[in-house]
Design an enzyme around this catalytic site. Sequence first.
Site, PDB file in Angstrom:
ATOM      1  N   HIS A 137       0.983  -1.168   0.041  1.00 30.29           N
ATOM      2  CA  HIS A 137       0.122   0.001  -0.095  1.00 30.29           C
ATOM      3  C   HIS A 137       1.016   1.336  -0.060  1.00 30.29           C
ATOM      4  O   HIS A 137       2.254   1.264   0.697  1.00 30.29           O
ATOM      5  CB  HIS A 137      -0.777  -0.021   1.301  1.00 30.29           C
ATOM      6  CG  HIS A 137      -2.096   1.041   1.162  1.00 30.29           C
ATOM      7  ND1 HIS A 137      -2.059   2.033   1.458  1.00 30.29           N
ATOM      8  CD2 HIS A 137      -3.379   0.693   0.654  1.00 30.29           C
ATOM      9  CE1 HIS A 137      -3.357   2.929   1.168  1.00 30.29           C
ATOM     10  NE2 HIS A 137      -3.964   1.812   0.650  1.00 30.29           N
TER      11      HIS A 137
ATOM     12  N   ASP B 197      -7.978  -5.049  -0.227  1.00 29.26           N
ATOM     13  CA  ASP B 197      -8.499  -6.010  -1.242  1.00 29.26           C
ATOM     14  C   ASP B 197      -8.088  -7.346  -1.116  1.00 29.26           C
ATOM     15  O   ASP B 197      -8.488  -8.254  -2.102  1.00 29.26           O
ATOM     16  CB  ASP B 197      -8.002  -5.510  -2.718  1.00 29.26           C
ATOM     17  CG  ASP B 197      -8.737  -4.123  -2.986  1.00 29.26           C
ATOM     18  OD1 ASP B 197      -9.822  -4.238  -2.564  1.00 29.26           O
ATOM     19  OD2 ASP B 197      -8.090  -3.261  -3.490  1.00 29.26           O
TER      20      ASP B 197
HETATM   21  N1  CMC Z   1       4.254  -7.325  -5.120  1.00 26.43           N
HETATM   22  C1  CMC Z   1       5.604  -7.488  -5.143  1.00 26.43           C
HETATM   23  N2  CMC Z   1       6.364  -6.406  -4.678  1.00 26.43           N
HETATM   24  C2  CMC Z   1       5.798  -5.274  -4.561  1.00 26.43           C
HETATM   25  C3  CMC Z   1       4.473  -5.222  -4.407  1.00 26.43           C
HETATM   26  C4  CMC Z   1       3.549  -6.378  -4.693  1.00 26.43           C
HETATM   27  N3  CMC Z   1       2.141  -6.283  -4.527  1.00 26.43           N
HETATM   28  N4  CMC Z   1       3.719  -3.757  -4.054  1.00 26.43           N
HETATM   29  C5  CMC Z   1       5.111  -3.105  -3.947  1.00 26.43           C
HETATM   30  N5  CMC Z   1       6.066  -4.042  -4.238  1.00 26.43           N
HETATM   31  C6  CMC Z   1       7.755  -3.500  -4.186  1.00 26.43           C
HETATM   32  C7  CMC Z   1       7.844  -2.832  -5.479  1.00 26.43           C
HETATM   33  O1  CMC Z   1       8.404  -3.533  -6.525  1.00 26.43           O
HETATM   34  C8  CMC Z   1       8.970  -2.017  -4.901  1.00 26.43           C
HETATM   35  O2  CMC Z   1      10.255  -2.618  -4.858  1.00 26.43           O
HETATM   36  P1  CMC Z   1      11.764  -2.105  -5.146  1.00 26.43           P
HETATM   37  O3  CMC Z   1      11.684  -0.886  -3.815  1.00 26.43           O
HETATM   38  O4  CMC Z   1      12.583  -3.228  -5.097  1.00 26.43           O
HETATM   39  O5  CMC Z   1      11.584  -1.302  -6.457  1.00 26.43           O
HETATM   40  C9  CMC Z   1       8.537  -1.655  -3.462  1.00 26.43           C
HETATM   41  O6  CMC Z   1       7.900  -2.813  -2.985  1.00 26.43           O
HETATM   42  C10 CMC Z   1       7.675  -0.224  -3.336  1.00 26.43           C
HETATM   43  O7  CMC Z   1       6.706  -0.317  -4.264  1.00 26.43           O
HETATM   44  P2  CMC Z   1       6.031   0.647  -4.891  1.00 26.43           P
HETATM   45  O8  CMC Z   1       5.295   0.386  -6.175  1.00 26.43           O
HETATM   46  O9  CMC Z   1       7.264   1.830  -5.109  1.00 26.43           O
HETATM   47  O10 CMC Z   1       4.994   1.402  -3.986  1.00 26.43           O
HETATM   48  P3  CMC Z   1       3.784   2.307  -4.409  1.00 26.43           P
HETATM   49  O11 CMC Z   1       3.732   2.941  -3.036  1.00 26.43           O
HETATM   50  O12 CMC Z   1       4.185   3.245  -5.489  1.00 26.43           O
HETATM   51  O13 CMC Z   1       2.628   1.360  -4.819  1.00 26.43           O
HETATM   52  C11 CMC Z   1       0.724  -0.192  -4.655  1.00 26.43           C
HETATM   53  C12 CMC Z   1       1.673   0.784  -4.017  1.00 26.43           C
HETATM   54  C13 CMC Z   1      -0.447  -0.621  -3.879  1.00 26.43           C
HETATM   55  C14 CMC Z   1       0.390   0.319  -5.941  1.00 26.43           C
HETATM   56  C15 CMC Z   1       1.844  -1.574  -4.810  1.00 26.43           C
HETATM   57  O14 CMC Z   1       2.210  -2.188  -3.458  1.00 26.43           O
HETATM   58  C16 CMC Z   1       1.127  -2.600  -5.424  1.00 26.43           C
HETATM   59  O15 CMC Z   1       1.170  -2.445  -6.752  1.00 26.43           O
HETATM   60  N6  CMC Z   1       0.365  -3.501  -4.910  1.00 26.43           N
HETATM   61  C17 CMC Z   1      -0.384  -4.452  -5.634  1.00 26.43           C
HETATM   62  C18 CMC Z   1      -1.657  -3.809  -6.198  1.00 26.43           C
HETATM   63  C19 CMC Z   1      -2.674  -3.802  -4.942  1.00 26.43           C
HETATM   64  O16 CMC Z   1      -2.948  -4.705  -4.253  1.00 26.43           O
HETATM   65  N7  CMC Z   1      -3.361  -2.613  -4.793  1.00 26.43           N
HETATM   66  C20 CMC Z   1      -4.567  -2.277  -4.072  1.00 26.43           C
HETATM   67  C21 CMC Z   1      -4.126  -1.114  -3.086  1.00 26.43           C
HETATM   68  S1  CMC Z   1      -5.179  -0.949  -1.635  1.00 26.43           S
HETATM   69  C22 CMC Z   1      -6.950  -0.662  -2.171  1.00 26.43           C
HETATM   70  C23 CMC Z   1      -6.685   0.704  -2.508  1.00 26.43           C
HETATM   71  O17 CMC Z   1      -7.145   1.747  -1.628  1.00 26.43           O
HETATM   72  O18 CMC Z   1      -6.531   1.213  -3.862  1.00 26.43           O
END
Ligand code: CMC
Length: 428
Positions: A307, A364
């Site tokens: 998240h 989710d």
């Molecule tokens: N699986 C694998 N790796 C992950 C995941 C995941 N679900 N989420 C984050 N990471 C890794 C990412 O690759 C990065 O690694 P590194 O630092 O080595 O490059 C690190 O963790 C930080 O991730 P980020 O993408 O920079 O974080 P963000 O804050 O931009 O993204 C997120 C947050 C929710 C988009 C992401 O965690 C994600 O894609 N999760 C899966 C989709 C999901 O479940 N979304 C629902 C969110 S809750 C409902 C809502 O309120 O929308």
Amino acid sequence: MSETAKLILDGQTYELPIVEGTEKEKAIDISKLRATTGYITLDSGYKNTGATVSKITFLDGEKGILHYRGYPIEQLAEKASFLEVAYLLIYGDLPNKEQMEFFENSITHHTLVHEDLRRIFEAFPTGAHPMGVLSAMLASLSTYYPEAQNPNRSVEAIDLTMHRLIAKIPTLAAQAYKSSLGQPTIYPQNSLGYTENFLNMMFAMPTYEYEVDPVVADAMNKLLILHADHEQNCSTSTVRIVGSSQANLYSSISAGVAALWGPLHGGANQAVIEMLEMIKADGGNIDRWIERAKDKNDSFRLMGFGHRVYKNFDPRAKIIKKSCDDVLNKLGISDPVLEIAKKLEEHALKDPYFVDRQLYPNVDFYSGIIYRAIGIPTEMFTVMFAIGRLPGWIAQWKEMIERGEPIGRPRQIYNGPVNREYKPLDQR
Ligand code: CMC
């Protein structure tokens, strides 16, 4: 408060005001930065940018805390009704008996949608994704209520638009589902409560009555409350930014639905179930999928994990996980996908990749399993999220309008080519 931040640029010191919230969150106010220094701040994805000050929702991602208007989410999910929470978010306080009666009555009496809308439903292809349909239908509502386009309307007129939206979104969502199946529309029933009415429109048929199971209605009520607001997330920011141009509320909400649809946001609930089904079809080999999620050359991510704000357990996920067990037990359902989800969570929480990055199950991760148990089809999961999030979008839009916030318009640093000379086609 007298505290300021000092910024040294090109040898000159600038003092920037500090803003502190009621929960002691702090921000450096850079609103005059460009005018005084010529600099802007750069923050891709707005990871460190406060877009506004707000009285609606507080969340502490480190501690896993979520409050609506000061009330802990755990209490609201346990004790309140969704419409009570909607009132709280929009108007700032829990309603008294009279206010609640008026609000419920107003919502109940605006659930019907114009019959002409059926012709629009008919134009969508069979199998159209209900989120695309919902977004289009909400935008089309603005054409039925052209007076909503006047930004200087009375409080009563704005209230009416807000009530119409909350009243009509379940009707439109259920109609989208029914028309995707080629089944006849079931009209709203004034005798039913908000969640019961939605379930009836989804599952009744003209040929037989549908009896709403109170366990199912309760589970849905809880899920809607848990999704009702989450401060400045992607879809809410979209609603605010569209609304900041003084576009009407219907169109702003329609844009919010489009933003919510993406799998990184609300679309994750559908993506989680699809992922769990894939793992099941693959023989339930959890480790293989965890390795894929960790592999930077593989686009697969563990859906329902991680998240932007929570770097601890998402408090909503804790409530949902428990509710998931309760609902499945009460309904006597055993879902192999739930077992896979639990194992996946257990493995991921021990894996240094997820531990180091503070990736925990989010709202989710388990919600889809409950939706499935109560009979909601997978493609409707994100629509359920949209119904739940609607009061939050409305409350945030209303707060922005009342505060007279300026049009949203971020800046950029240009790093493309400079000063090229145009040459006619035959000279390139
Ligand atoms: N699986 C694998 N790796 C992950 C995941 C995941 N679900 N989420 C984050 N990471 C890794 C990412 O690759 C990065 O690694 P590194 O630092 O080595 O490059 C690190 O963790 C930080 O991730 P980020 O993408 O920079 O974080 P963000 O804050 O931009 O993204 C997120 C947050 C929710 C988009 C992401 O965690 C994600 O894609 N999760 C899966 C989709 C999901 O479940 N979304 C629902 C969110 S809750 C409902 C809502 O309120 O929308």
